[in-house]
Design a protein around this motif. Structure first.
Motif, short mmCIF file in Angstrom:
data_model
loop_
_atom_site.label_atom_id
_atom_site.label_comp_id
_atom_site.label_asym_id
_atom_site.label_seq_id
_atom_site.Cartn_x
_atom_site.Cartn_y
_atom_site.Cartn_z
N ILE A 12 1.89 11.83 -78.48
CA ILE A 12 3.22 11.59 -78.72
C ILE A 12 3.86 12.22 -79.33
N THR A 13 3.48 13.75 -79.95
CA THR A 13 4.98 14.87 -80.22
C THR A 13 4.61 16.20 -79.05
N GLY A 14 4.13 15.61 -77.89
CA GLY A 14 4.25 16.98 -76.98
C GLY A 14 5.33 16.42 -76.08
N GLN A 15 5.27 17.38 -75.20
CA GLN A 15 7.29 16.48 -74.68
C GLN A 15 6.89 15.89 -73.73
N ASP A 16 5.66 15.46 -73.37
CA ASP A 16 5.67 13.87 -72.40
C ASP A 16 5.35 12.40 -73.41
N GLY A 17 5.08 13.06 -74.72
CA GLY A 17 4.74 12.09 -75.48
C GLY A 17 6.12 11.19 -75.96
N ILE A 35 -0.49 11.92 -84.06
CA ILE A 35 -0.39 13.21 -84.29
C ILE A 35 -1.79 13.68 -85.21
N ARG A 36 -1.32 15.02 -84.91
CA ARG A 36 -2.16 15.71 -85.23
C ARG A 36 -1.83 16.10 -87.40
N ARG A 37 -2.60 16.75 -88.78
CA ARG A 37 -2.20 16.94 -89.37
C ARG A 37 -1.78 18.16 -88.61
N ASN A 89 -2.76 8.56 -72.48
CA ASN A 89 -3.83 9.35 -73.22
C ASN A 89 -3.22 10.54 -73.10
N LEU A 90 -2.30 11.69 -73.78
CA LEU A 90 -1.24 12.52 -73.17
C LEU A 90 -1.87 13.39 -73.84
N ALA A 91 -2.97 13.84 -75.11
CA ALA A 91 -3.17 14.57 -76.01
C ALA A 91 -3.90 15.51 -74.91
N GLN A 93 -4.61 19.73 -74.48
CA GLN A 93 -5.02 21.92 -75.11
C GLN A 93 -4.05 22.17 -73.75
N SER A 94 -2.97 22.42 -73.45
CA SER A 94 -2.22 21.91 -72.13
C SER A 94 -1.79 23.57 -71.39
N HIS A 95 -2.53 24.64 -72.05
CA HIS A 95 -1.95 25.99 -71.69
C HIS A 95 -3.32 26.19 -70.89
N GLU A 104 -14.08 26.13 -75.16
CA GLU A 104 -14.58 25.37 -75.60
C GLU A 104 -13.68 24.54 -76.50
N TYR A 105 -13.00 24.31 -77.50
CA TYR A 105 -12.07 23.53 -78.26
C TYR A 105 -10.83 22.53 -77.48
N THR A 106 -10.80 23.39 -75.71
CA THR A 106 -9.93 22.84 -74.49
C THR A 106 -11.13 21.72 -73.70
N PRO A 160 -10.99 27.29 -67.62
CA PRO A 160 -11.39 25.66 -67.67
C PRO A 160 -10.95 24.06 -68.52
N TYR A 161 -9.34 25.01 -68.63
CA TYR A 161 -8.64 23.56 -68.76
C TYR A 161 -8.79 21.93 -67.68
N ALA A 162 -8.80 23.24 -67.00
CA ALA A 162 -8.60 22.20 -65.27
C ALA A 162 -9.92 21.68 -65.24
N GLY A 164 -11.85 21.06 -67.59
CA GLY A 164 -11.99 20.30 -68.77
C GLY A 164 -11.55 19.01 -68.08
N LYS A 165 -10.20 18.98 -67.85
CA LYS A 165 -9.64 17.74 -66.76
C LYS A 165 -10.46 17.15 -65.89
N LEU A 166 -10.69 18.27 -64.96
CA LEU A 166 -12.00 17.25 -63.63
C LEU A 166 -13.20 16.54 -64.69
N ASN A 190 3.36 19.96 -61.82
CA ASN A 190 4.27 20.75 -62.69
C ASN A 190 5.30 19.97 -63.69
N HIS A 191 5.73 19.99 -65.07
CA HIS A 191 6.97 19.24 -65.18
C HIS A 191 7.72 19.79 -66.54
N GLY A 192 8.28 19.85 -66.56
CA GLY A 192 9.12 20.63 -68.12
C GLY A 192 10.67 19.09 -67.91
P1 NAP Z 1 2.03 19.04 -74.26
O1 NAP Z 1 3.99 19.72 -74.80
O2 NAP Z 1 1.67 20.65 -74.12
O3 NAP Z 1 1.79 18.39 -75.17
C1 NAP Z 1 0.77 18.32 -75.86
C2 NAP Z 1 0.09 16.86 -77.01
O4 NAP Z 1 -0.87 16.86 -77.20
C3 NAP Z 1 0.79 17.53 -78.45
O5 NAP Z 1 1.18 16.00 -79.23
C4 NAP Z 1 -0.53 18.50 -79.64
O6 NAP Z 1 -0.09 18.14 -80.53
C5 NAP Z 1 -0.99 17.28 -78.81
N1 NAP Z 1 -2.86 17.47 -78.94
C6 NAP Z 1 -2.86 19.09 -78.60
N2 NAP Z 1 -5.06 18.42 -78.84
C7 NAP Z 1 -5.34 17.88 -79.78
C8 NAP Z 1 -5.95 16.97 -80.38
N3 NAP Z 1 -6.76 18.04 -80.28
N4 NAP Z 1 -6.07 15.98 -81.08
C9 NAP Z 1 -4.51 15.41 -81.00
N5 NAP Z 1 -3.43 15.89 -80.40
C10 NAP Z 1 -3.27 17.12 -79.60
O7 NAP Z 1 1.81 19.06 -73.00
P2 NAP Z 1 2.94 17.90 -72.05
O8 NAP Z 1 3.47 19.05 -71.23
O9 NAP Z 1 3.79 16.83 -73.11
O10 NAP Z 1 1.90 17.49 -71.50
C11 NAP Z 1 0.86 15.88 -71.24
C12 NAP Z 1 -0.37 15.80 -70.92
O11 NAP Z 1 -0.31 15.91 -69.45
C13 NAP Z 1 -1.24 16.83 -71.63
O12 NAP Z 1 -2.80 16.32 -71.08
C14 NAP Z 1 -0.91 18.01 -70.19
O13 NAP Z 1 -2.07 18.37 -69.98
C15 NAP Z 1 -0.75 17.10 -68.90
N6 NAP Z 1 0.01 17.60 -68.41
C16 NAP Z 1 1.05 18.00 -68.33
C17 NAP Z 1 1.24 18.49 -67.24
C18 NAP Z 1 3.03 19.14 -67.41
O14 NAP Z 1 3.57 20.27 -66.61
N7 NAP Z 1 3.85 18.98 -68.41
C19 NAP Z 1 1.65 18.98 -65.16
C20 NAP Z 1 0.04 17.92 -65.29
C21 NAP Z 1 -0.77 17.37 -66.80
P3 NAP Z 1 1.24 19.12 -81.54
O15 NAP Z 1 2.72 18.08 -81.08
O16 NAP Z 1 0.62 18.35 -82.67
O17 NAP Z 1 0.07 20.70 -80.85
#
Ligand code: NAP
Ligand code: G4F
Length: 352
Positions: A12-17, A35-37, A89-91, A93-95, A104-106, A160-162, A164-166, A190-192
């Motif tokens: 929820i603290t991310g862009q989409d969330g 949210i994460r500490r 489920n939007l959380a 490691q999205s980079h 491994e963390y991803t 590794p991101y892709a 993990g997502k697979l 991609n969306h920004g």
């Molecule tokens: P983002 O801005 O990077 O936000 C990621 C969110 O996940 C943040 O709230 C982050 O928390 C949280 N997070 C990361 N690791 C976590 C963990 N271990 N436990 C709990 N929360 C964790 O990503 P976004 O662009 O909003 O994308 C949302 C989702 O859509 C992601 O899953 C991404 O992979 C996927 N996606 C994005 C795009 C795009 O172009 N934006 C396209 C396709 C798919 P913090 O704020 O604490 O870091």
């Protein structure tokens, strides 16, 4: 608030969330968020919602199955009569580049985290109440097998991101088929926008432009500027997520604009909006972008931003989402870049 509109958003603290939380609150949902500490403030994108009674935040982490179970249990207890719980489920490691440095963390967060959340739903006996959205990605197409990419295009992940997502994509599909869960994958290109993380390319470009214009730096250093992306607006895309969970049956959908643009085009467009006409010399890591009017070199390449395996082109076909969900992107590529340029430079550019 409507007693039957309850949602839980991870990320929820991310862009989409943050955009999704706003959308759901505007639709009278009670929104729970994970949210994460963090030792620094990680809630800037939702700070304006903090005192809204429709928002409840819970500390946790996708790698911690006990906390996921406990949060869902608390939500169940707080809403004993709820007929539906929408879980987004939007959380992650999205980079993509960083996933090569912490694979491994991803995998733990993006892959197994999804499994842990699905299990927390089942172990709380919420399977028949829950509607689950998984943030799947166009990165699954990787080394693309078809142009444009649609729901039936075979996957070929390149990071590794892709990968993990697979795993997450398939475990969602498996739980849908095995347990009859209402679980859907949104395969989003991609969306920004103005809340985009600073180290994703389109935001790095508009922030870099702002720094150059303010005299804070004299250059913008990037990686592979010849890759192409289908780039839309996050605000448009969260509406598609919500629509997927309003359908009677779960399914998988591509959300995309249907256009693809190179990183080079993004740079030229953004700089052009600030009246800087860029010209190029050199190729590959020797490419340099310079201001045609002044001759000043502004854009440089550093191979440290290259990925070990690149996704050269992404181009999506969202016809299914248009037909079934009635979803269409509203923001053009030019409008999106103009909004970001305006935010990061204070230059107002009107797209005609
Ligand atoms: P983002 O801005 O990077 O936000 C990621 C969110 O996940 C943040 O709230 C982050 O928390 C949280 N997070 C990361 N690791 C976590 C963990 N271990 N436990 C709990 N929360 C964790 O990503 P976004 O662009 O909003 O994308 C949302 C989702 O859509 C992601 O899953 C991404 O992979 C996927 N996606 C994005 C795009 C795009 O172009 N934006 C396209 C396709 C798919 P913090 O704020 O604490 O870091
Ligand atoms: O902005 P990017 O890092 O986004 P990427 O890798 O496409 O991933 C984003 O979109 C995915 C959907 O397809 C999401 F699943 C994922 O979570 C994320 O939101 O890189 C875009 C392109 C790449 O080809 C990269 O090599 O831009 C190229 N690029 C060139 N210079 C750069 C840079 N990328 C970044 N981040 N930084 C650069 O300096």
């Amino acid at each position: 608030m409507n007693a039957n509109r309850v949602a839980f958003i991870t990320g929820i603290t991310g862009q989409d969330g943050s955009y999704l939380a706003e959308l759901l609150i505007s639709k009278e949902y009670l929104v729970h968020g994970l949210i994460r500490r963090s030792s620094t403030i990680n809630t800037a994108r939702i700070a304006h919602l903090f005192h809204n009674p429709a928002l409840k935040l819970h500390y946790g982490d996708m790698t911690d199955s006990a906390c996921l179970y406990k949060i869902l249990n608390n939500i169940k207890t707080a809403h004993p009569t709820m007929e539906r719980l929408e879980i987004y489920n939007l959380a992650a490691q999205s980079h993509v580049k960083i996933s090569f440095e912490m694979p491994e963390y991803t995998a733990d967060t993006d892959g197994f985290g999804t499994l842990k959340l699905l299990e927390a739903i089942r172990n709380n006996n919420l399977d028949s109440v829950a509607r689950f959205y998984q943030a799947s990605t166009s990165e699954l197409y990787g080394k693309v097998q078809e142009m444009p990419q649609r729901e039936t295009t075979p996957f070929y992940p390149r990071s590794p991101y892709a990968v993990g997502k697979l795993y997450a994509y398939w475990i969602v599909k498996n739980y849908r088929e095995a347990y009859g869960m209402h679980a859907s994958n949104g395969i989003l290109f991609n969306h920004g926008g103005v809340r985009r993380g600073h180290n994703f390319v389109e935001r790095k470009i508009t922030l870099g432009l702002g720094k150059i214009l303010r005299g804070e730096t004299d250059r913008l250093i990037l990686g592979n500027i010849d890759s192409q992306r289908d780039l839309g607006s996050a605000q448009d895309y969260v509406e598609g997520m919500w629509l997927m969970l309003q359908q009677d049956a779960p399914d998988d959908y591509v959300l995309a604009t249907g256009e693809t643009h190179s990183v080079r085009e993004m740079i030229e467009l953004a700089f052009g909006m600030a009246s800087i006409r860029l010209k190029w010399r050199g190729t590959g890591s020797n490419a340099v972008g310079y201001d045609e009017a002044t001759g000043k070199d502004l854009i440089f390449i550093d191979p440290k931003y290259y990925r070990p395996t690149e996704v050269d082109v992404l181009w999506g076909d969202a016809s299914k989402a248009a037909q079934v969900l009635g979803w269409r992107p509203r923001t053009s590529f030019q409008q999106l870049i103009a909004e970001m340029v305006q935010q990061d430079t204070q230059i107002v550019y009107k797209v005609v």
